[in-house]
Design an enzyme around this catalytic site. Structure first.
Site, PDB file in Angstrom:
ATOM      1  N   ASP A  11       8.845  -2.126  -5.878  1.00 19.46           N
ATOM      2  CA  ASP A  11       7.865  -2.391  -4.834  1.00 19.46           C
ATOM      3  C   ASP A  11       6.807  -3.344  -5.401  1.00 19.46           C
ATOM      4  O   ASP A  11       6.692  -3.517  -6.630  1.00 19.46           O
ATOM      5  CB  ASP A  11       7.232  -1.063  -4.402  1.00 19.46           C
ATOM      6  CG  ASP A  11       6.143  -1.239  -3.367  1.00 19.46           C
ATOM      7  OD1 ASP A  11       6.414  -1.868  -2.335  1.00 19.46           O
ATOM      8  OD2 ASP A  11       5.019  -0.768  -3.620  1.00 19.46           O
ATOM      9  N   ASP A  13       3.003  -4.265  -3.709  1.00 18.27           N
ATOM     10  CA  ASP A  13       1.606  -3.856  -3.585  1.00 18.27           C
ATOM     11  C   ASP A  13       1.370  -2.463  -4.143  1.00 18.27           C
ATOM     12  O   ASP A  13       2.015  -1.487  -3.724  1.00 18.27           O
ATOM     13  CB  ASP A  13       1.164  -3.890  -2.117  1.00 18.27           C
ATOM     14  CG  ASP A  13       1.122  -5.302  -1.545  1.00 18.27           C
ATOM     15  OD1 ASP A  13       1.218  -6.251  -2.340  1.00 18.27           O
ATOM     16  OD2 ASP A  13       0.998  -5.448  -0.324  1.00 18.27           O
ATOM     17  N   ASP A 199       4.994   3.290  -5.298  1.00 15.26           N
ATOM     18  CA  ASP A 199       3.744   4.051  -5.365  1.00 15.26           C
ATOM     19  C   ASP A 199       3.422   4.835  -4.102  1.00 15.26           C
ATOM     20  O   ASP A 199       2.467   5.607  -4.089  1.00 15.26           O
ATOM     21  CB  ASP A 199       2.579   3.094  -5.639  1.00 15.26           C
ATOM     22  CG  ASP A 199       2.303   2.182  -4.441  1.00 15.26           C
ATOM     23  OD1 ASP A 199       3.185   1.370  -4.090  1.00 15.26           O
ATOM     24  OD2 ASP A 199       1.226   2.308  -3.836  1.00 15.26           O
TER      25      ASP A 199
END
Length: 263
Positions: A11, A13, A199
């Site tokens: 991922d 961001d 996250d």
């Protein structure tokens, strides 16, 4: 023969990009180590191909494909993106063909200007422009009631369009998730062991699909509850945030894999 039978999916961001500054440089040692071992690093994000292509080039990852628009499509290795893809106009045509009573409750990126997308998302103007160069999916806001949304989703499903409700947007596409793309890319690149880093809750499926999942600490987000396989060590968690956490977890993981004899 590759030096290490591994493929990394990440991922962006809050994971490989810092939550506040979007800097990725703290992860450079790990990225350099993976490059030296010829390990593919596949960026996997809700971002469009137009957003990911310059980031991928800056990180030196152009030789690998990327998963874009939350898995609705792929950005091939070495390719840029500066125009909408063919699936997006088809998706917008399906929307346009719905009865007005159903269509009226939904507003998507294609209904907004660059300035409106910037206002609604908080993105800088240039980033908002790139976010509107869509190829595979349409994020938007449902402004009606739940019953109307259910009818809207059902009408789209009858035409092969899926709708996934995230933290902010109802995103329409012809299907595909980050997790769906992982095995496809691992096979095409000749790797059998998958590592995934993320996250946020929308990364959970990707993390649990991988052989090793890494949850990157992000105190700014909702966080992830304990995931299946975490007690057994298949899911791991960083102590540092963002790209520093990425570096923290990847370097020892790669060393462990390199020291493990092939089965």
């Amino acid at each position: 023969m590759t030096a290490l039978d591994l493929i990394v999916f990440s991922d962006l961001d809050g994971t490989l990009l810092d939550h506040a500054t979007y800097d990725w440089s703290p992860a450079r040692p790990a990225l350099d180590r993976l490059a030296a071992l010829d390990v593919p690093v596949v960026l996997a994000s809700s971002k469009t191909a137009a957003e990911i292509a310059p980031l991928r080039r800056e990180m030196g990852l152009e030789r690998w494909p990327a998963i874009v628009e939350n898995g609705a499509g792929l950005l091939p290795a070495g390719q840029g993106a500066d125009a909408p893809g063919p699936e997006y106009p088809r998706l917008r045509a399906v929307l346009k063909g719905l009865p007005e009573t159903l269509r009226a409750g939904f507003e998507g990126f294609g209904d907004w200007s660059d300035a409106e997308v910037a206002r609604r998302t908080g993105l800088p103007p240039e980033s908002a422009r790139l976010a509107r160069i869509r190829a595979f999916s349409e994020p938007g806001i449902w402004g009606g009631d739940d019953a109307g949304r259910d009818a809207f989703v059902a009408a789209l499903a009858a035409q092969g369009v899926s709708a996934r409700l995230g933290g902010r947007y109802l995103t329409l596409s012809f299907g595909g998730t980050k997790a769906d793309r992982m095995a496809e890319l691992a096979t095409s690149l000749g790797r059998t062991r998958m590592v995934a880093l993320g996250d946020a809750p929308n990364d959970a499926e990707m993390l649990t699909t991988a052989d090793i999942g890494v949850v990157i600490a992000n105190p700014h987000g909702p966080g992830l509850p304990e995931l299946p396989g975490e007690a057994a060590g298949r899911i791991r968690r960083s102590t540092k945030t963002g790209p520093a956490g990425w570096n923290e977890m990847i370097l020892p993981l790669v060393s462990d894999q390199a020291d493990t004899p092939a089965g």
